[in-house]
Scaffold this active site. Structure first.
Site, PDB file in Angstrom:
ATOM      1  N   GLU A 430     -15.301   5.143 -31.036  1.00 52.38           N
ATOM      2  CA  GLU A 430     -16.234   6.059 -31.689  1.00 52.38           C
ATOM      3  C   GLU A 430     -16.430   5.725 -33.165  1.00 52.38           C
ATOM      4  OE1 GLU A 430     -14.770  10.110 -31.306  1.00 52.38           O
ATOM      5  OE2 GLU A 430     -12.696   9.476 -31.492  1.00 52.38           O
ATOM      6  N   CYS A 501     -17.743   9.807 -23.137  1.00 55.19           N
ATOM      7  CA  CYS A 501     -17.513  11.249 -23.111  1.00 55.19           C
ATOM      8  C   CYS A 501     -18.240  11.991 -24.231  1.00 55.19           C
ATOM      9  CB  CYS A 501     -16.020  11.566 -23.122  1.00 55.19           C
ATOM     10  SG  CYS A 501     -15.168  10.930 -24.564  1.00 55.19           S
TER      11      CYS A 501
HETATM   12  C1  PEP Z   1     -17.295  12.042 -29.504  1.00 53.76           C
HETATM   13  O1  PEP Z   1     -17.101  11.843 -30.705  1.00 53.76           O
HETATM   14  O2  PEP Z   1     -18.286  11.588 -28.880  1.00 53.76           O
HETATM   15  C2  PEP Z   1     -16.356  12.885 -28.734  1.00 53.76           C
HETATM   16  C3  PEP Z   1     -16.453  13.027 -27.437  1.00 53.76           C
HETATM   17  O3  PEP Z   1     -15.386  13.527 -29.427  1.00 53.76           O
HETATM   18  P1  PEP Z   1     -15.594  14.884 -30.274  1.00 53.76           P
HETATM   19  O4  PEP Z   1     -16.991  15.378 -29.994  1.00 53.76           O
HETATM   20  O5  PEP Z   1     -14.512  15.788 -29.807  1.00 53.76           O
HETATM   21  O6  PEP Z   1     -15.421  14.367 -31.665  1.00 53.76           O
HETATM   22 MG    MG Z   2     -15.143  12.231 -31.563  1.00 53.06          MG
END
Ligand code: PEP
Ligand code: MG
Length: 569
Positions: A430, A501
């Site tokens: 990410e 995700c």
């Molecule tokens: C994302 O960054 O895409 C992720 C799934 O994590 P979060 O939204 O919890 O930062």
């Molecule tokens: Mg994230």
């Protein structure tokens, strides 16, 4: 017809009359009291009534929306016990102030202090303190708590903003949707509406408060618009859209338990993002084939001390038990950035999203990280639990996290505790650095899960929580899609599988692109699963590959969306 625009906070279309949620008049007089002891007793009686009310409101919220949503009222009950606040009120009463004045002055000081903090979390707490103070004032003034008087037919609720207490007061069978002048996509109204499956548009501005009560409205939670007194033709068009959408959803729901296989026989996994034990059940009912992202932060929120290993073990075990032999990916603590914890005294940072977040913090604080790793290793014994580290940007971080995990495993074995024998270890990709270094990182782990929410904000240099630039952080941007392509290719070259995700995985328009790029696992909010599976079933892999190849050559997110819409409709 007038069209107001805001932020699309919860999907769906509602058509119905406007009902304006009005709060009671809580103005009061200031006077000097003769008997401070009697006044303090009057205040304490009000406190007691507020506690009883909150217990009832909690029970109702828990039954309607689950323990996670209801937890806010436990937090409210804690505010009623806050020693500093109570002391300030008692001191003012002793000085001769009436209870209403003492309460409102003490609360105002407290709230001003919270609101001055350069932090969304504390500003949100200020709203909770105001909510609790309003409850106490209602009681002290003997004002009936019924801003919903007159709500007799199913209506679209309009308000400046809605607090958790407000929304609990509403009879949900009479609510078609919510529209508020204030608020953002993560405001209470938005979260509540999504939980109830009702459309919502927030942040529309003050104009929403000028709509006459009873005016016919169309609320479009997909586009983020509110139409006031639309003509017959528009209403018919929206009705048709609503009926089509609900027919498609009903069909998708009937097949939610079946696999997601393309027309030419390519099967992918569709799993859920969950953030609590209660959500695990919803995920299973929605057809989740497992959990692609277990956000463990839920265990640490709204509390004053950290959860210990045992508490964590029990929560994780309860979730994996529900999924039997289906995979559950536990993401280790991802705090910092927009996720703050009251139970951790973290240093203030100028740029929290670029700060000591997630794996960086966990590696710096083994006393925080190790109990979680131990709990996860124990919960995985005899189960299909995998671990994933968030916000990785270097190979060294993966090696250090794995070393700490092995240290915990050795400790547990020495203690004679049952632990997961073979556990897949993955990372979230990410951060652009991790995406660009995916070939090196792939050899360190068993799988990747792409976090497009953060990957978009870091790639586009646009804070995902700042309304002024958040729309720039669009995961449909070809720059993000090219990184997704490279991450998948790098992992596949080494025989590793890749999930995604971020919110992108559940977007029907993104699914053909991701499928075409070779994604193996799609992880999304449970309500999005039936439609995502259905979308996959309508495609062939070749068709998806062509859509993906075209998307990568376009120059904007708008062009990508338009192309996919055109090719797949
Ligand atoms: C994302 O960054 O895409 C992720 C799934 O994590 P979060 O939204 O919890 O930062
Ligand atoms: Mg994230």
């Amino acid at each position: 017809m007038k069209t107001l625009r805001g932020i699309a906070a919860s999907q769906g279309i509602a058509i119905g009359p406007a009902f304006y949620f009005r709060r009671a008049d809580l103005s009061f007089e200031r006077y000097t009291i003769a008997d401070p002891a009697a006044e303090w007793a009057r205040f304490q009686a009000a406190l007691q009534t507020a506690c009883e009310q909150l217990a009832k409101v909690y029970a109702r919220a828990e039954a309607e929306s689950g323990a996670e949503q209801a937890a806010i009222f436990q937090a409210h009950a804690l505010i009623l016990e806050d020693p500093e606040l109570l002391e300030a009120i008692q001191t003012a009463i002793k000085q001769g102030f009436n209870a209403e004045a003492a309460l409102s002055d003490a609360v105002e000081m407290y709230v001003q202090m919270l609101e001055a903090m350069d932090d969304e979390y504390f500003r949100a707490r200020a709203a909770d303190v105001r909510d609790v103070a309003a409850r106490l004032l209602h009681i002290l003034l003997g004002v009936a708590e019924s801003p919903t008087e007159g709500l007799a037919v199913p209506s679209i609720i309009l308000a400046r903003d809605l607090t958790p207490s407000d929304t609990v007061l509403l009879d949900k069978s009479l609510v078609l949707g919510f529209c508020t002048a204030k608020g953002g996509a993560t405001s209470h109204t938005a979260i509540l509406a999504r939980g109830l499956g009702l459309p919502a548009v927030v942040g529309v501005g003050a104009e929403v408060l000028e709509i006459p009560a009873g005016a016919l409205l169309v609320l479009d939670g997909d586009e983020g618009t509110l139409l006031v007194e639309p003509d017959e033709e528009t209403i018919t068009a929206y009705r048709t859209r609503r009926e089509k959408a609900s027919a498609v959803l009903a069909r998708a729901r009937r097949h939610a338990g079946e696999p997601a296989t393309t027309r030419d026989g390519h099967r992918v996994e569709v799993v859920a993002n969950i953030g609590s034990v209660a959500e695990a059940q919803v995920a299973l009912e929605s057809g989740a084939e497992g959990v692609g992202l277990l956000r463990t932060e839920f265990l640490y929120m709204e509390r004053s001390s950290l959860p210990d290993e045992e508490e964590q073990y029990r929560a994780y075990r309860a979730i994996v038990d529900q999924f039997g032999d289906r995979p559950v990916i536990l993401r280790t603590l991802d705090i910092g950035g927009d996720k703050e914890l009251a139970c951790l005294d973290l240093p203030r940072e100028m740029n929290p999203f670029l700060g000591l977040r997630a794996i960086r913090l966990c590696l710096a604080r083994p006393e925080l990280f190790k109990p979680q790793l131990r709990a996860a290793l124990r919960a995985g014994a005899g189960r299909n639990l995998k671990i994933m580290f968030p916000m990785v940007s270097t190979v060294a971080e993966v090696r250090a996290a794995r070393a700490m995990l092995e240290e915990c495993r050795a400790e547990l074995l020495a203690e004679g505790q049952p632990v997961a024998e073979k556990m897949e270890i993955g990372i979230m990709v990410e951060v652009p650095a991790a995406a660009l270094l995916a070939d090196r990182l792939a050899s360190e782990v068993d799988f990747f899960s792409i976090g497009t929410n953060d990957l978009s904000q870091y790639t586009l240099a646009a804070d995902r929580t700042n309304a002024l630039v958040a729309p720039l952080a669009d995961a449909f941007h070809p720059a993000v899609l090219r990184l997704v392509r490279d991450i998948i290719a790098a992992a596949h070259a080494q025989g590793k599988w890749v999930g995604l995700c971020g919110e992108l995985a559940g977007e029907p328009l993104a699914i053909p692109i991701l499928l075409g790029l070779g994604l193996d696992e799609f992880s999304m909010n449970a309500p999005a699963i039936p439609l995502a599976k259905q979308t996959i079933r309508t495609l062939t892999l070749d068709q998806a590959r062509e859509v993906a190849a075209t998307a990568l050559e376009l120059d904007s997110p708008e062009a990508v969306r338009a192309m996919v819409t055109h090719r797949t409709s």
